[in-house]
Design a protein around this motif. Structure first.
Motif, PDB file in Angstrom:
ATOM      1  N   ILE A   1       5.391  14.282  21.686  1.00 17.11           N
ATOM      2  CA  ILE A   1       5.470  15.050  20.244  1.00 17.11           C
ATOM      3  C   ILE A   1       4.096  15.665  20.201  1.00 17.11           C
ATOM      4  O   ILE A   1       3.052  15.402  20.772  1.00 17.11           O
ATOM      5  N   GLU A   2       3.928  16.778  19.386  1.00 23.06           N
ATOM      6  CA  GLU A   2       2.691  17.412  18.941  1.00 23.06           C
ATOM      7  C   GLU A   2       2.175  16.871  17.246  1.00 23.06           C
ATOM      8  O   GLU A   2       3.072  16.960  16.546  1.00 23.06           O
ATOM      9  N   VAL A   3       1.070  16.594  17.234  1.00 26.19           N
ATOM     10  CA  VAL A   3       0.627  15.899  15.803  1.00 26.19           C
ATOM     11  C   VAL A   3      -0.665  16.743  15.440  1.00 26.19           C
ATOM     12  O   VAL A   3      -1.485  16.954  16.591  1.00 26.19           O
ATOM     13  N   PRO A   4      -0.625  17.324  14.325  1.00 22.28           N
ATOM     14  CA  PRO A   4      -1.991  17.824  13.980  1.00 22.28           C
ATOM     15  C   PRO A   4      -3.338  17.093  14.078  1.00 22.28           C
ATOM     16  O   PRO A   4      -3.152  16.021  13.831  1.00 22.28           O
ATOM     17  N   ARG A   5      -4.146  17.547  14.525  1.00 17.98           N
ATOM     18  CA  ARG A   5      -5.634  16.644  14.577  1.00 17.98           C
ATOM     19  C   ARG A   5      -5.975  15.923  13.527  1.00 17.98           C
ATOM     20  O   ARG A   5      -6.355  14.767  13.343  1.00 17.98           O
ATOM     21  N   SER A   6      -5.502  16.499  12.341  1.00 14.78           N
ATOM     22  CA  SER A   6      -6.045  16.142  11.003  1.00 14.78           C
ATOM     23  C   SER A   6      -4.900  14.844  10.558  1.00 14.78           C
ATOM     24  O   SER A   6      -5.602  13.958  10.021  1.00 14.78           O
ATOM     25  N   SER A   7      -3.931  15.095  11.152  1.00 12.07           N
ATOM     26  CA  SER A   7      -3.021  13.623  10.944  1.00 12.07           C
ATOM     27  C   SER A   7      -3.548  12.430  11.622  1.00 12.07           C
ATOM     28  O   SER A   7      -3.388  11.465  11.230  1.00 12.07           O
ATOM     29  N   ILE A   8      -4.086  12.799  12.896  1.00 12.10           N
ATOM     30  CA  ILE A   8      -4.641  11.656  13.635  1.00 12.10           C
ATOM     31  C   ILE A   8      -5.984  11.129  13.079  1.00 12.10           C
ATOM     32  O   ILE A   8      -6.033   9.884  12.942  1.00 12.10           O
ATOM     33  N   THR A   9      -6.657  12.222  12.726  1.00 12.07           N
ATOM     34  CA  THR A   9      -8.029  11.664  12.426  1.00 12.07           C
ATOM     35  C   THR A   9      -8.205  11.033  11.056  1.00 12.07           C
ATOM     36  O   THR A   9      -8.894  10.081  10.818  1.00 12.07           O
ATOM     37  N   ALA A  10      -7.018  11.475  10.414  1.00 11.00           N
ATOM     38  CA  ALA A  10      -7.104  10.633   9.099  1.00 11.00           C
ATOM     39  C   ALA A  10      -6.746   9.236   9.203  1.00 11.00           C
ATOM     40  O   ALA A  10      -6.823   8.111   8.487  1.00 11.00           O
ATOM     41  N   LEU A  11      -6.094   8.625  10.219  1.00 13.26           N
ATOM     42  CA  LEU A  11      -5.746   7.464  10.714  1.00 13.26           C
ATOM     43  C   LEU A  11      -6.807   6.546  11.063  1.00 13.26           C
ATOM     44  O   LEU A  11      -6.779   5.320  11.009  1.00 13.26           O
ATOM     45  N   LEU A  12      -8.048   7.206  11.310  1.00 15.71           N
ATOM     46  CA  LEU A  12      -8.952   6.664  11.945  1.00 15.71           C
ATOM     47  C   LEU A  12     -10.179   6.145  10.622  1.00 15.71           C
ATOM     48  O   LEU A  12     -11.084   5.488  10.743  1.00 15.71           O
ATOM     49  N   GLU A  13      -9.881   6.566   9.598  1.00 19.83           N
ATOM     50  CA  GLU A  13     -10.568   6.668   8.293  1.00 19.83           C
ATOM     51  C   GLU A  13     -10.122   5.125   7.421  1.00 19.83           C
ATOM     52  O   GLU A  13      -8.752   4.947   7.335  1.00 19.83           O
ATOM     53  N   ASP A  14     -11.032   4.400   7.211  1.00 19.02           N
ATOM     54  CA  ASP A  14     -10.448   3.098   6.449  1.00 19.02           C
ATOM     55  C   ASP A  14     -10.612   3.033   5.137  1.00 19.02           C
ATOM     56  O   ASP A  14     -11.546   3.549   4.158  1.00 19.02           O
ATOM     57  N   SER A  15      -9.171   2.978   4.555  1.00 23.66           N
ATOM     58  CA  SER A  15      -9.006   3.199   3.111  1.00 23.66           C
ATOM     59  C   SER A  15      -8.845   1.938   2.333  1.00 23.66           C
ATOM     60  O   SER A  15      -8.199   1.681   1.249  1.00 23.66           O
ATOM     61  N   SER A  16      -9.075   0.950   3.306  1.00 24.33           N
ATOM     62  CA  SER A  16      -8.636  -0.600   2.555  1.00 24.33           C
ATOM     63  C   SER A  16      -9.589  -0.819   1.829  1.00 24.33           C
ATOM     64  O   SER A  16     -10.912  -0.577   1.890  1.00 24.33           O
ATOM     65  N   GLY A  17      -9.372  -1.714   0.946  1.00 23.64           N
ATOM     66  CA  GLY A  17     -10.454  -2.094  -0.308  1.00 23.64           C
ATOM     67  C   GLY A  17      -9.704  -3.608  -0.456  1.00 23.64           C
ATOM     68  O   GLY A  17      -8.846  -4.115   0.092  1.00 23.64           O
ATOM     69  N   PRO A  18     -10.060  -4.324  -1.484  1.00 25.32           N
ATOM     70  CA  PRO A  18      -9.723  -5.491  -2.032  1.00 25.32           C
ATOM     71  C   PRO A  18      -8.180  -5.069  -2.340  1.00 25.32           C
ATOM     72  O   PRO A  18      -7.220  -6.367  -2.306  1.00 25.32           O
ATOM     73  N   ASP A  19      -7.813  -4.264  -2.694  1.00 24.16           N
ATOM     74  CA  ASP A  19      -6.529  -4.120  -3.342  1.00 24.16           C
ATOM     75  C   ASP A  19      -5.232  -3.554  -2.256  1.00 24.16           C
ATOM     76  O   ASP A  19      -4.361  -3.456  -2.321  1.00 24.16           O
ATOM     77  N   HIS A  20      -6.173  -3.027  -0.942  1.00 21.66           N
ATOM     78  CA  HIS A  20      -5.320  -2.525  -0.112  1.00 21.66           C
ATOM     79  C   HIS A  20      -5.672  -3.151   1.121  1.00 21.66           C
ATOM     80  O   HIS A  20      -6.522  -2.583   2.235  1.00 21.66           O
ATOM     81  N   PRO A  21      -5.154  -4.132   1.505  1.00 20.91           N
ATOM     82  CA  PRO A  21      -5.517  -4.748   2.888  1.00 20.91           C
ATOM     83  C   PRO A  21      -4.821  -4.145   3.958  1.00 20.91           C
ATOM     84  O   PRO A  21      -3.717  -3.484   3.713  1.00 20.91           O
ATOM     85  N   ARG A  22      -5.519  -4.071   5.074  1.00 25.47           N
ATOM     86  CA  ARG A  22      -4.921  -3.458   6.288  1.00 25.47           C
ATOM     87  C   ARG A  22      -3.838  -4.489   6.772  1.00 25.47           C
ATOM     88  O   ARG A  22      -3.935  -5.508   6.997  1.00 25.47           O
ATOM     89  N   PRO A  23      -2.755  -3.637   7.341  1.00 28.80           N
ATOM     90  CA  PRO A  23      -1.661  -4.536   7.851  1.00 28.80           C
ATOM     91  C   PRO A  23      -2.116  -5.141   9.068  1.00 28.80           C
ATOM     92  O   PRO A  23      -2.892  -4.810   9.894  1.00 28.80           O
ATOM     93  N   ALA A  24      -1.609  -6.302   9.570  1.00 27.04           N
ATOM     94  CA  ALA A  24      -1.715  -6.955  10.614  1.00 27.04           C
ATOM     95  C   ALA A  24      -1.070  -6.240  11.696  1.00 27.04           C
ATOM     96  O   ALA A  24      -0.016  -5.867  11.719  1.00 27.04           O
TER      97      ALA A  24
END
Length: 135
Positions: A112-135
């Motif tokens: 598949i082809e995926v825009p660079r911006s879609s992949i790089t967004a996954l590298l940004e940490d948006s977790s906080g106390p109300d948004h735990p990262r999935p295990a």
């Protein structure tokens, strides 16, 4: 479309692979999905497909000048994370003949082809106390 090999996490003949393109996108080559339990969880529109790859494949993003390839957000284009340490990535089927000619694509794999911006967004940490990262 020109591809630049970033890396693979596999053994010979078993080849999920990550490429950067000259079109500001990435090509993700992975295993076709045959498991019905996974297929039933996906809504794959016409012209798209999904592939399964080891999550570690994205560590090769560091070779494209990114600080890290550690996935911190599990959202589209990553659709499912499995118990086996793989993820299902969904996006437009690769149809570019020039790009396909640069790859070795066994019958049991797709890409598949995926825009660079879609992949790089996954590298940004948006977790906080109300948004735990999935295990």
């Amino acid at each position: 479309m020109k591809l630049r090999f970033l890396g693979k996490n596999s053994t010979p003949g078993d080849s999920p692979t990550l490429y950067a393109t000259d079109q500001d996108s990435y090509v993700v080559q992975g295993w076709r999905i045959y498991a019905q339990d996974l297929l039933m969880q996906l809504d794959v529109p016409e012209g798209q497909t999904a592939v399964e790859v080891p999550i570690e494949l994205f560590e090769h993003l560091a070779k494209d000048g990114l600080a890290s390839g550690e996935i911190k957000r599990f959202e589209a284009p990553i659709m499912i994370c499995t118990e086996n340490g793989t993820c299902i990535v969904q996006g437009p089927m690769m149809r570019d003949a020039e790009a396909l000619s640069q790859m070795r694509l066994p019958d049991y794999e797709d890409c598949i082809e995926v825009p660079r911006s879609s992949i790089t967004a996954l590298l940004e940490d948006s977790s906080g106390p109300d948004h735990p990262r999935p295990a």
